[in-house]
Design an enzyme around this catalytic site. Structure first.
Site, PDB file in Angstrom:
ATOM      1  N   GLY A 239       3.623  -8.062   8.302  1.00  0.00           N
ATOM      2  CA  GLY A 239       2.620  -7.982   9.353  1.00  0.00           C
ATOM      3  C   GLY A 239       3.080  -8.159  10.780  1.00  0.00           C
ATOM      4  N   PRO A 276       8.144  -7.848   5.226  1.00  0.00           N
ATOM      5  CG  PRO A 276      10.143  -8.038   6.439  1.00  0.00           C
ATOM      6  CD  PRO A 276       9.424  -8.572   5.221  1.00  0.00           C
ATOM      7  N   GLY A 277       7.323  -4.686   6.625  1.00  0.00           N
ATOM      8  CA  GLY A 277       7.499  -3.247   6.492  1.00  0.00           C
ATOM      9  C   GLY A 277       7.780  -2.667   7.870  1.00  0.00           C
ATOM     10  NE  ARG A 278       2.776  -2.072  11.778  1.00  0.00           N
ATOM     11  CZ  ARG A 278       1.849  -1.115  11.571  1.00  0.00           C
ATOM     12  NH1 ARG A 278       1.955   0.026  12.197  1.00  0.00           N
ATOM     13  NH2 ARG A 278       0.845  -1.333  10.760  1.00  0.00           N
ATOM     14  CE1 TYR A 318      -4.776   2.519  10.076  1.00  0.00           C
ATOM     15  CE2 TYR A 318      -2.703   3.613  10.585  1.00  0.00           C
ATOM     16  CZ  TYR A 318      -3.540   2.984   9.680  1.00  0.00           C
ATOM     17  OH  TYR A 318      -3.113   2.822   8.382  1.00  0.00           O
ATOM     18  CB  CYS A 346      -8.738  23.998  11.849  1.00  0.00           C
ATOM     19  SG  CYS A 346      -7.571  25.313  11.618  1.00  0.00           S
ATOM     20  CD  GLU A 347      -9.889  17.561  10.365  1.00  0.00           C
ATOM     21  OE1 GLU A 347     -10.437  16.597  10.937  1.00  0.00           O
ATOM     22  OE2 GLU A 347      -9.715  17.636   9.157  1.00  0.00           O
ATOM     23  CE1 TYR A 375       2.334   0.883   6.032  1.00  0.00           C
ATOM     24  CE2 TYR A 375       3.131   0.017   8.126  1.00  0.00           C
ATOM     25  CZ  TYR A 375       2.810  -0.167   6.791  1.00  0.00           C
ATOM     26  OH  TYR A 375       2.967  -1.413   6.222  1.00  0.00           O
TER      27      TYR A 375
HETATM   28  C1  LIG Z   1       1.106  -3.643   4.147  1.00  0.00           C
HETATM   29  C2  LIG Z   1       1.629  -4.861   3.527  1.00  0.00           C
HETATM   30  C3  LIG Z   1       2.858  -5.399   3.945  1.00  0.00           C
HETATM   31  C4  LIG Z   1       3.667  -4.828   5.072  1.00  0.00           C
HETATM   32  O1  LIG Z   1       3.009  -4.923   6.292  1.00  0.00           O
HETATM   33  P1  LIG Z   1       3.770  -4.568   7.651  1.00  0.00           P
HETATM   34  O2  LIG Z   1       2.732  -4.703   8.692  1.00  0.00           O
HETATM   35  O3  LIG Z   1       4.283  -3.189   7.525  1.00  0.00           O
HETATM   36  O4  LIG Z   1       4.873  -5.560   7.828  1.00  0.00           O
HETATM   37  C5  LIG Z   1       3.327  -6.515   3.276  1.00  0.00           C
HETATM   38  N1  LIG Z   1       2.637  -7.077   2.260  1.00  0.00           N
HETATM   39  C6  LIG Z   1       1.448  -6.594   1.831  1.00  0.00           C
HETATM   40  C7  LIG Z   1       0.749  -7.251   0.710  1.00  0.00           C
HETATM   41  C8  LIG Z   1       0.903  -5.480   2.460  1.00  0.00           C
HETATM   42  O5  LIG Z   1      -0.282  -4.995   2.057  1.00  0.00           O
END
Ligand SMILES: *Cc1c(COP(=O)(O)O)cnc(C)c1O
Length: 421
Positions: A239, A276-278, A318, A346-347, A375
């Protein structure tokens, strides 16, 4: 910091010119930087180094197997939210004891898959899921390690579609019911409680909501331990946000986030897991697109690109901002023009940016969307029968296509006409 910089007026990914990749693979395409992915992963491992920890990359942000292998080889664990993502983690060579399984709707098939091949833990999100997992584990004669995801009811102060830690959200169990639900889990056969899980949302730009949530998790740890549960792991979710606009103030750094974790939870002696992803993938990728037309409207000019909302949905979904750079740098003296940057779908929602100041551009010029690694490709679709665009990975002076553009034949062959038609 990332590795997408101008060199001699030409935007590069590490040591490779994006224009060179465009010539080789065609546009549009996603391009990822191995050095940037590596650096962002390491920022987290350094930030957590005073505590036992595992950084589990959230595969849902960027799921290409080559990227997962790169991170897995550095020691990363993986956070998966589906059987498909679990299979990707295995295909990338990640050891099952480093894979955590999140998500509100795990099916019995997904539980079987993970229990059969191995799993570090399931992050369970409801009582029906606890019972289902217990039943699957009993049937297979396996023990399922679990945490329970608690919903701490804090305001993550982020976009409503990616806030997950308020009581009205579908995620986790209310933290004030945790004692009851942990007692039920302890009574169910073939479940082994290992810890607590929490994830309050995505693209958080302040530490304060994390602090509130983690203080509640610390209290809960003591309460559950007092009831005899073994809490040895705390999965704190992902997050942490990234700066999508270079001009804006920057979100907190992993170092500050790590210090907060140490301060609020360090005394408990638990292994810390984060997902962490983002922050790892976001600024590690760009989307490169070509201008098809410059259309001069009555009160504005449109830059019509060959990329569209199906390739990068974040702006239309978003209202997200992505910085857009010309691949060939404008002369310092050039006066910016204002463009509505749009795709061919076409949107009306197929708009990347309105009134965006950019140097004057013409048909065939290349532009790059920054911060498109997370994402981006994973949310792409073939809406308008536009083929999924290729993904390219750069390391130093090398690049490789890590997912090829499908042919039209492949796309059309996925449909079939019933014999009775
Ligand atoms: C989406 C998600 C993440 C990753 O979130 P980021 O904002 O990309 O860091 C981690 N854990 C869970 C359970 C999620 O749903």
């Amino acid at each position: 910091m990332d590795h997408f910089l101008y060199r001699n007026g030409s935007l590069h990914a590490e040591d490779v010119a994006l224009s060179e990749i465009a010539a080789a693979v065609g546009t549009p395409f996603y391009c990822y930087s191995a050095a940037t992915l590596t650096r962002h992963y390491q920022l987290f491992t350094e930030a957590l180094s005073p505590m036992p920890h595992l950084v589990c990359f959230a595969i849902k942000s960027l799921s290409n197997i080559a990227v997962l292998k790169l991170l897995g080889d550095l020691g990363a664990g993986m956070d998966v939210v589906s059987g498909g993502e679990y299979r990707r983690a295995l295909a990338a060579g990640v050891s099952p004891d480093k894979i955590v399984f999140s998500g509100v709707g795990k099916t019995a098939e997904e539980m079987q898959l993970a229990l059969t091949h191995g799993i570090r833990q399931f992050n369970v999100e409801s009582e029906p899921e606890l019972r289902a997992l217990s039943a699957v584990a009993v049937a297979l004669g396996k023990i399922a390690p679990i945490t329970i995801r608690v919903n701490p009811d804090v305001d993550a102060k982020t976009h409503e579609k990616i806030a997950t830690g308020k009581k009205e959200n579908k995620f986790g169990i209310p933290i004030n019911r945790a004692v009851e639900v942990y007692a039920e889990a302890a009574a169910l056969p073939n479940l082994q409680i290992v810890g607590i899980d929490v994830h309050i949302g995505s693209q958080l730009t302040e530490l304060e909501p994390f602090e509130q949530a983690y203080k509640k998790v610390a209290e809960l740890t003591e309460t559950l331990r007092a009831q005899g549960h073994s809490i040895t792991r705390l999965d704190l979710g992902g997050g942490l946000g990234i700066p999508y606009e270079r001009s804006n103030s920057a979100p907190p750094l992993p170092r500050e986030y790590g210090a907060l974790i140490q301060r609020t939870l360090g005394h408990l002696g638990c292994e810390i897991e984060i997902e962490p992803g983002r922050l790892i993938s976001g600024n590690s990728g760009v989307l490169v697109s070509k201008v098809i037309y410059v259309k001069n409207g009555e009160d504005r000019d449109f830059l019509i690109l060959d990329a569209a909302m199906n390739d990068l949905v974040r702006p239309s979904m978003y209202g997200a901002h992505h910085d857009i750079l010309p691949v060939i740098e404008a002369e310092a003296a050039t006066e910016a023009q204002s463009y509505d940057v749009v795709g061919p779908v076409c949107e009306t929602g197929d708009t990347f940016a309105k009134a965006r100041p950019l140097p004057p551009l013409q048909a065939d010029d290349l532009v790059a969307f920054r911060s498109a690694g997370a994402y981006g490709a994973v949310m792409a679709s073939e809406y308008n029968t536009r083929p999924l665009i290729p993904e390219v990975l750069v390391r130093g002076d090398q690049f490789a296509v890590i997912r090829a553009r499908p042919s039209y034949e492949e796309i059309l062959n996925r449909d079939s006409i019933p014999t009775w038609l």
